[in-house]
Enzyme design. Structure first.
Site, mmCIF file in Angstrom:
data_model
loop_
_atom_site.group_PDB
_atom_site.id
_atom_site.type_symbol
_atom_site.label_atom_id
_atom_site.label_comp_id
_atom_site.label_asym_id
_atom_site.label_seq_id
_atom_site.Cartn_x
_atom_site.Cartn_y
_atom_site.Cartn_z
ATOM 1 N N LYS A 123 -39.223 -50.349 -2.996
ATOM 2 C CA LYS A 123 -38.579 -49.999 -4.336
ATOM 3 C C LYS A 123 -37.386 -49.551 -4.446
ATOM 4 O O LYS A 123 -37.110 -48.481 -3.703
ATOM 5 C CB LYS A 123 -39.784 -49.247 -5.248
ATOM 6 C CG LYS A 123 -39.470 -49.021 -6.671
ATOM 7 C CD LYS A 123 -40.400 -48.175 -7.328
ATOM 8 C CE LYS A 123 -40.222 -47.874 -8.776
ATOM 9 N NZ LYS A 123 -41.395 -47.223 -9.229
ATOM 10 N N SER B 101 -43.533 -48.761 -13.376
ATOM 11 C CA SER B 101 -42.339 -49.080 -13.073
ATOM 12 C C SER B 101 -42.079 -49.994 -11.838
ATOM 13 O O SER B 101 -41.127 -50.438 -11.312
ATOM 14 C CB SER B 101 -41.408 -48.041 -13.003
ATOM 15 O OG SER B 101 -41.729 -46.959 -12.010
ATOM 16 N N SER C 190 -47.333 -45.885 -12.201
ATOM 17 C CA SER C 190 -46.139 -46.638 -11.768
ATOM 18 C C SER C 190 -46.560 -47.731 -10.230
ATOM 19 O O SER C 190 -45.859 -48.670 -10.172
ATOM 20 C CB SER C 190 -44.794 -46.294 -11.673
ATOM 21 O OG SER C 190 -44.411 -46.113 -13.020
#
Length: 484
Positions: A77, A152, A176
C-alpha cells in the site's frame, strides 16, 4: 503466474524444488500486472527494476525451508514508505516523495526474501472507504468494474483478488483492510494495535492505524504476519509481547469453542441478505462443534461519531507537517509565508482530507474540546469495555464485515455521512485496539460477502484457527472474478 490457484506454501515448494525461479516469478507477475491493471487500476507504481534485482539475489542465495516468503512477489500500500520507490499516500501533496529509508515492515519483508513489485492505490492519506479519494486514479472492484473495491486499501485488495499478486500489505484505521477484503472476496487481517510496527507508515490517526495483510488464503496471512509482527524500538506503541507462530493452530478443530454474535451487528442498516450469510456461517460453526450465542455490544451505535472525531483530530495534528516548506507539494507564485501554507495545503490536499482536517481542528479547539474530543474518548472507553465484558465468557466474536456488498462507483462519494456509515461494523475494533479478520462468506447478487472474526487482544492465533476451519468448509475461493 496463476495466483488464483496458488498459495504461499505452493509457491515456496516450487521455488525450493527449482520448478520456477524467483526471477521467472517476478517477470510473470509484472507481465500479469501490465495486462490486468489496465482494467482494475490497482497499482500507482511498479518497482520493476528493484524487484528483478531482489529476485536475482534470492535465486543466487537459495531458499531455506524456514523462508516461506523468499522469492515471493507482493504488493505494498502506498502509505508504507519504501526506499527508492515513490511513496505518495495517493496525494498530490506527496506526488514526488522518494523515501530515503524503508518502513520497519519493509525491512522485515526484505530480510525474509519477499519482493516488493509495486505500490498500490488507496484513498488519499487512507481517508476513505472506496478508494475514490485517490488523487491519481479510481481503482475498480475485481468482481465488477462498475463498483468500488472498498477503502482505503482498495488497491491492495483488488490486486490480490484480480490475481495480480498473491499477497499485499495494507493499513487499517477504521476497517481499511477488512472492508476492501470483504468487497473483493479475499482474506484481510488487522492485527492487534501494537502487534506490528507503524514506523514508516504515513500517519493518519496514530492511536488507530495498524498495518496488516491481504491474501487469498488464511494461512498465507498468518505466514505474512509471522514476518512483520514484533516489537520495534523505533515505535513506542509496539508491544513488547512474544510473537507466536500464527500458523500453529491452523488445522485444529474448533469443537467446544464459544463464539458470540452481537445482535447489533445484524440489526438496522445491515442488508438482510448479508445477515443471512452470517447466520449461515454461524450454523456452520455450530455444526463444527462450537457454540454460537447472541450477545450485546450496546455502545456500537456511537462508534462512528466517536471514531470520526478521534481520527479527524489526530489527522489534523499529523498532517500539520505538510506545509509546503520542508517537503511535499508547494504552490507556485506565492506572495509570503502565509500564502505558502494556505495555498500549498489548499491545492495539495483533496476534498475529503481537508474536510477531516477541518473537523479535527474544530474538535480540538478550546471551546469544543470537552464537548467533542474528550467525550469521544469516553465513548471509546465504553466500547472497549463492551468487548471486554463479552470476552470474559467467549473466545471469539463474529458478524458481517460490512452492512452491504460493494456499492457502485460514484454512489456515495458526494454523501460523506452515508459513506462513513459503511464502516459501522469495523470501526469498533479499531477503537478497542482488537485483532480482527474478514474472510469470504459467500455472495449476494454475485458480489462477495465478508465474515468478520474479532479476537481478544494479541490472540490472532484463535482468529486464524477459526478462519481456517471456516475456509476449509467452503469453496468460495474457487469462484474467481470474471470466471477465469
Amino acid at each position: 503466474m496463476d495466483y488464483f490457484k496458488t498459495s504461499i506454501d505452493q509457491l515456496h515448494e516450487q521455488l525450493r524444488s527449482g520448478k520456477v525461479t524467483s526471477s521467472q516469478l517476478v517477470d510473470e507477475t509484472l507481465a500479469g500486472i501490465n495486462q490486468l491493471d489496465a482494467e482494475v487500476d490497482a497499482f500507482l507504481a511498479l518497482n520493476a527494476d528493484g524487484a528483478k534485482e531482489k529476485a536475482a539475489a534470492v535465486d543466487a542465495a537459495g531458499i531455506a525451508d524456514d523462508q516461506p516468503l523468499a522469492g515471493v512477489p507482493i504488493a505494498i500500500k502506498d502509505n508504507i514508505v519504501t526506499k527508492g520507490v515513490v511513496t505518495t499516500a495517493a496525494s498530490k501533496m506527496l506526488a514526488n516523495f522518494n523515501p530515503i529509508y524503508d518502513a520497519t515492515v519493509m525491512q522485515k519483508l526484505d530480510a525474509a526474501g519477499a519482493i516488493n513489485v509495486g505500490k498500490t492505490n488507496m484513498d488519499e492519506f487512507a481517508m476513505g472507504s472506496s478508494t475514490e479519494n485517490s488523487a491519481f486514479k479510481t481503482t475498480k472492484n475485481a468482481w465488477d468494474h462498475t463498483r468500488v473495491p472498498g477503502g482505503s486499501s482498495g488497491g491492495s485488495a483488488a490486486a490480490v483478488a484480480a490475481g495480480e499478486v498473491i499477497a499485499a500489505l495494507g493499513s487499517d484505521t477504521g476497517g481499511s483492510i477488512r472492508q476492501p477484503a470483504a468487497f473483493n472476496g479475499i482474506v484481510g487481517v488487522k492485527p492487534t494495535y501494537g502487534r506490528v510496527s507503524r514506523w514508516g507508515l504515513i500517519a493518519f490517526s496514530s492511536s488507530l492505524d495498524q498495518i496488516g495483510t491481504l491474501t487469498r488464503h488464511v494461512k498465507d496471512a498468518a505466514q505474512l504476519l509471522n514476518v512483520i509482527a514484533g516489537h520495534d524500538e523505533r515505535d513506542s506503541t509496539t508491544a513488547d509481547t512474544p510473537v507466536p507462530d500464527f500458523t500453529a493452530k491452523i488445522g485444529q478443530d474448533i469443537k467446544g469453542m464459544k463464539i458470540a454474535l452481537p445482535k447489533e451487528y445484524l440489526g438496522k442498516g445491515v442488508d438482510p441478505a448479508v445477515a443471512d450469510k452470517i447466520k449461515a456461517a454461524a450454523k456452520q460453526f455450530e455444526d463444527m462443534g462450537a457454540t454460537v450465542t447472541e450477545v450485546s455490544l450496546p455502545h456500537t451505535q456511537y462508534a462512528v461519531p466517536s471514531y470520526y472525531i478521534i481520527a479527524s483530530s489526530e489527522a489534523s495534528s499529523n498532517l500539520q507537517r505538510f506545509d509546503g516548506i520542508r517537503y511535499g507539494f508547494r504552490a507556485k507564485d506565492v506572495k509570503n509565508i502565509e500564502d505558502v501554507y494556505v495555498r500549498s495545503r489548499s491545492e495539495g490536499f483533496g476534498p475529503e482530507v481537508k474536510r477531516r482536517i477541518m473537523l479535527g481542528t474544530f474538535s480540538l479547539s478550546a471551546g469544543f474540546y470537552d464537548a467533542y474530543f474528550k467525550k469521544a474518548g469516553q465513548v471509546r472507553t465504553l466500547i472497549t469495555r463492551d468487548f471486554e465484558d463479552v470476552f470474559k465468557d467467549y473466545d471469539l466474536i463474529i458478524g458481517p464485515t460490512t452492512p452491504t456488498v460493494a456499492f457502485k462507483i460514484g454512489e456515495k462519494v458526494t454523501d460523506p455521512v452515508t459513506m462513513y456509515m459503511n464502516d459501522i461494523l469495523t470501526i469498533p475494533v479499531n477503537l478497542a485496539g482488537l485483532p480482527a479478520a474478514s474472510v469470504p462468506a459467500g455472495f449476494v447478487d454475485g458480489m462477495p460477502v465478508g465474515l468478520q472474526l474479532i479476537g481478544k487482544h494479541f490472540d490472532e492465533s484463535t482468529i486464524f484457527q477459526v478462519a481456517a476451519a471456516f475456509e476449509a468448509q467452503n469453496d468460495y475461493l474457487a469462484q474467481i472474478p470474471g470466471g477465469k
